[in-house]
Design an enzyme around this catalytic site. Structure first.
Site, PDB file in Angstrom:
ATOM      1  N   SER A 114      -3.175   4.321 -50.588  1.00  0.00           N
ATOM      2  CA  SER A 114      -3.301   3.490 -49.383  1.00  0.00           C
ATOM      3  C   SER A 114      -1.947   2.955 -48.937  1.00  0.00           C
ATOM      4  CB  SER A 114      -4.240   2.314 -49.644  1.00  0.00           C
ATOM      5  OG  SER A 114      -5.519   2.777 -49.981  1.00  0.00           O
TER       6      SER A 114
ATOM      7  N   ARG B 193       0.531   4.350 -45.564  1.00  0.00           N
ATOM      8  CA  ARG B 193       0.878   3.310 -44.589  1.00  0.00           C
ATOM      9  C   ARG B 193       2.401   3.162 -44.484  1.00  0.00           C
ATOM     10  NH1 ARG B 193      -4.104   1.946 -46.365  1.00  0.00           N
ATOM     11  NH2 ARG B 193      -5.480   0.522 -45.231  1.00  0.00           N
TER      12      ARG B 193
ATOM     13  N   GLN C 154     -10.423   1.399 -41.711  1.00  0.00           N
ATOM     14  CA  GLN C 154      -9.258   2.169 -41.268  1.00  0.00           C
ATOM     15  C   GLN C 154      -9.126   2.197 -39.746  1.00  0.00           C
ATOM     16  OE1 GLN C 154      -9.434   6.009 -43.158  1.00  0.00           O
ATOM     17  NE2 GLN C 154      -9.075   5.160 -45.191  1.00  0.00           N
TER      18      GLN C 154
ATOM     19  N   ASP D 110     -14.221   1.673 -53.353  1.00  0.00           N
ATOM     20  CA  ASP D 110     -13.745   2.808 -54.156  1.00  0.00           C
ATOM     21  C   ASP D 110     -13.862   2.516 -55.649  1.00  0.00           C
ATOM     22  OD1 ASP D 110     -13.238   4.207 -51.882  1.00  0.00           O
ATOM     23  OD2 ASP D 110     -11.056   4.084 -51.981  1.00  0.00           O
TER      24      ASP D 110
ATOM     25  N   ARG E  99     -21.196   9.555 -51.059  1.00  0.00           N
ATOM     26  CA  ARG E  99     -21.031   9.155 -52.460  1.00  0.00           C
ATOM     27  C   ARG E  99     -22.277   8.504 -53.055  1.00  0.00           C
ATOM     28  NH1 ARG E  99     -14.734   6.971 -52.178  1.00  0.00           N
ATOM     29  NH2 ARG E  99     -13.778   8.994 -52.694  1.00  0.00           N
TER      30      ARG E  99
END
Length: 434
Positions: free
Chosen positions: A23, A27, A170, A320, A351
């Site tokens: 992440s 970025r 996001q 996550d 998931r």
């Protein structure tokens, strides 16, 4: 099909240094590319998702010099030089969403696409937000999903931009990172979030990293964000990517299930990633956890019966890392419930469905809801289960933990871990012991 057989293992101990955070890596790469000046990034993650970002930035005219886990990025002062490009972004949400926003205000002609699963992952809420400021974006196949065609447009910010927050954080991250590049009335752009914002810690990462590049975002709770518009990102010179806290979760769980002592280096109390909160969830389940500024130690479970306590928790903030809890629940002495995980449905795979299917293979009783999972562990784990991974790196890494239950387990398509952690299984094998 490729597969990897693991275990049976009875313990896990040692020290592991984490690769850079996915992440943060993607970025920082984009911010450095858009900034004024040269940025030296250290501990950059080398994985499928960062490679597609680097490839895309290179095609857009950004000068990059890589040496191991260090990358020197020469900033473009807010505008990519390439005004046409065809960009393949794999299955990297951390690349496709922020890049789509940056390209929409860059005045060029671009095509953005990825693997088939990427074309099933929603982007419509971001596109709707960008269209509010004049962006010209067309869907090539299905409304609301990549591939996208981005065309030159006249961009103007005259009113607050509204974006949904309940599908993926996001979309908000992409808007926040892009708005400094555009002109706005009164020199500021306002973003208002509709609905509950999920994965808030990931938005916090975005805001903190923007500040490192000289742009301060003000927020009113998690519903209203004020961004300076028409300003330049400025390189901080050097920036180090901290270890990946989501990847830390597998080793922390291994330290609990395998007795430890197991130390994870690269994240800790000082981390800007919300997924360090996984350590708190593990403590709630009875693991012995201690934390320093950039390390976390786990030494087994603090109960005489040697099993984790079941957990009933809202995982909206750390979806996550919550996957690791679902597998750790196999080792609990009762039924665990993971709540508020609807975002799992639009990740690398669905998931919730995948996790339910594979947990059942090792003997668990699983109830699957639209945004929750209830896991009742078996008396004994089923040996030699062949775990399908759905081209999802986290499924593969999570289910490696089953081998610490004293049973062998087979992981199908283990190379899918290349998305974020190419040498995960080597690192795991160095810690796990028969």
């Amino acid at each position: 099909m490729d597969y990897l057989d693991l275990g049976p293992y009875s313990s896990a101990s040692g020290t592991v240094r984490l690769p850079g955070s996915k992440s943060i890596s993607n970025r920082v790469l984009l911010l450095a590319a858009l900034a004024e000046g040269e940025t030296t990034i250290t501990n950059l993650l080398d994985s499928d998702d960062t490679r597609v970002m680097l490839d895309a930035l290179g095609k857009l005219g950004v000068k990059l010099a890589r040496d191991g886990d260090t990358c020197v990025v020469t900033g473009t002062r807010g505008a990519f030089t390439a005004k046409t490009a065809d960009l393949f972004l794999g299955n990297a949400g951390t690349a496709v969403r922020p890049l789509t926003a940056a390209l929409a205000v860059n005045g060029g002609d671009y095509r953005v696409h990825g693997v088939p699963r990427m074309h099933e992952r929603p982007i419509g809420d971001l596109v709707d937000g960008l269209r509010q400021i004049g962006a010209q974006i067309d869907y090539e196949l299905s409304e609301g999903y990549p591939p996208l065609r981005i065309k030159p447009a006249t961009i103007s910010v005259d009113a607050p931009i509204r974006v949904r927050g309940d599908v993926s954080s996001q979309f908000l991250t992409a808007l926040l990172m892009t708005l400094p590049l555009v002109k706005a009335k009164d020199g500021q752009a306002v973003v208002e979030v509709d609905g509950e914002l999920i994965s808030k810690p990931y938005v916090d990462i975005t805001i903190r990293l923007m500040a490192r590049f000289g742009v301060t975002v003000e927020r009113d709770g998690w519903q209203r964000f004020v961004v300076p518009a028409g300003v330049r990102y400025r390189s901080p010179g050097r920036i180090m990517v901290e270890g990946d806290a989501s990847s830390a979760s597998y080793f922390l769980a291994a330290g609990a299930l395998g007795g430890g002592p197991l130390r994870v280096e690269g994240v800790g109390r000082a981390s800007i990633q919300g997924d360090v909160g996984f350590a708190n969830a593990l403590m709630q389940m009875g693991a012995n956890v201690t934390m320093g500024d950039d390390w976390i130690d786990v030494r087994g479970i603090g109960h005489d019966h040697g099993k984790l306590e079941p957990i009933d928790m809202d995982f909206n903030l750390i979806p996550d890392a919550a996957m690791t809890i679902a597998v750790a629940a196999l080792f609990a002495n009762g039924t665990s419930t993971l709540r508020n995980i609807a975002s799992w449905r639009v990740k690398e795979t669905d998931r919730i469905a995948a996790m339910a299917t594979e947990l059942r293979k090792v003997g668990a009783i699983v109830e699957e809801g639209p945004d929750y999972l209830v896991v009742t562990p078996p008396e004994k784990l089923t040996p030699n289960a062949a775990i399908d991974t759905y081209d999802d790196h986290r499924m593969a890494m999570c289910f490696s933990l089953v081998s610490l239950g004293g049973v062998p387990v087979r992981i199908n398509d283990p190379k899918c871990v290349g998305k974020t952690f190419p040498d995960y299984f080597d690192r795991f094998a160095a810690l796990a012991k028969a």
